[in-house]
Design a protein around this motif. Sequence first.
Motif, mmCIF file in Angstrom:
data_model
loop_
_atom_site.group_PDB
_atom_site.id
_atom_site.type_symbol
_atom_site.label_atom_id
_atom_site.label_comp_id
_atom_site.label_asym_id
_atom_site.label_seq_id
_atom_site.Cartn_x
_atom_site.Cartn_y
_atom_site.Cartn_z
ATOM 1 N N SER A 5 8.962 -3.799 5.861
ATOM 2 C CA SER A 5 8.251 -3.671 4.600
ATOM 3 C C SER A 5 9.007 -4.393 3.497
ATOM 4 O O SER A 5 10.239 -4.312 3.423
ATOM 5 C CB SER A 5 8.090 -2.194 4.216
ATOM 6 O OG SER A 5 7.586 -2.083 2.904
ATOM 7 N N GLU A 11 7.873 3.544 1.227
ATOM 8 C CA GLU A 11 6.960 3.807 2.337
ATOM 9 C C GLU A 11 7.010 5.260 2.799
ATOM 10 O O GLU A 11 8.061 5.902 2.746
ATOM 11 C CB GLU A 11 7.295 2.899 3.524
ATOM 12 C CG GLU A 11 7.224 1.404 3.234
ATOM 13 C CD GLU A 11 5.806 0.888 3.026
ATOM 14 O OE1 GLU A 11 4.851 1.691 3.138
ATOM 15 O OE2 GLU A 11 5.653 -0.306 2.734
ATOM 16 N N PRO A 42 2.773 -0.279 6.462
ATOM 17 C CA PRO A 42 3.533 -0.688 5.278
ATOM 18 C C PRO A 42 2.860 -1.821 4.515
ATOM 19 O O PRO A 42 1.963 -2.490 5.024
ATOM 20 C CB PRO A 42 4.870 -1.150 5.875
ATOM 21 C CG PRO A 42 4.541 -1.578 7.268
ATOM 22 C CD PRO A 42 3.440 -0.658 7.720
ATOM 23 N N LYS A 113 -2.541 4.928 3.365
ATOM 24 C CA LYS A 113 -1.642 4.279 4.323
ATOM 25 C C LYS A 113 -2.049 4.461 5.782
ATOM 26 O O LYS A 113 -1.671 3.665 6.635
ATOM 27 C CB LYS A 113 -0.223 4.822 4.137
ATOM 28 C CG LYS A 113 0.454 4.358 2.864
ATOM 29 C CD LYS A 113 0.916 2.922 2.998
ATOM 30 C CE LYS A 113 1.737 2.457 1.829
ATOM 31 N NZ LYS A 113 2.247 1.079 2.032
#
Length: 219
Positions: A5, A11, A42, A113
Amino acid sequence: MIPPSPLPQTEPPHDCPRCPRLVALREGLRADYPDWWNAPVPAFGDPDAWLGIIGLAPGKHGANRTGRPFTGDYAGDLMFATLAKFGFTSGTYANRADDGFRLHGTIIVNSVKCLPPENKPTPEEVRTCRPFAEAQVDQLTNARIFVALGQIAHQSAVKILGGKLPKCRFGHLAEHHMPDGRVLIDSYHCSRYNQNTGRLTAEMFEAVFARALELRGRV
């Protein structure tokens, strides 16, 4: 291999427990497809980006499978072809996370996410996941222009950027000027459905990024 990421401190954990419905779906997919990513996806792109793209959520056969936003599904074909046309990429997009494809000057952050059932997160799930997207936008100190993909992403983006929803109505190519001078541009989502029905054409999608380039340096 999933690229790291660009904003690792923001995250969620690999086994984020915040949304029970999404956790249940994730666990079922891990049993059915153990070789898939099946975890929070991510952000992808340039941490020094001047343009932020705020998406909805991972697609089942796209990011949820590959671990990289918009990678491996129909929406990604238009997304990355458009970004390449406007000079935001290097390498060749090959529908997998280890293809060496990179973004420059832009970054993709999702409102949610984890994969939601039928690609439809509940309002509670969007709220629960918003702190991650908010933390990521806060890290993008060079980003003054944002693109929101679809109504749900628009609503999250307005709240994250400090705007007021009653004054910021979603519409393709609509522009919203935030209190601190940042600008949000709306786009219909580049989903297969929107492309197949003609709601979003390649030309319409390109117009969003052309406008972002016009605004660069003015805000």
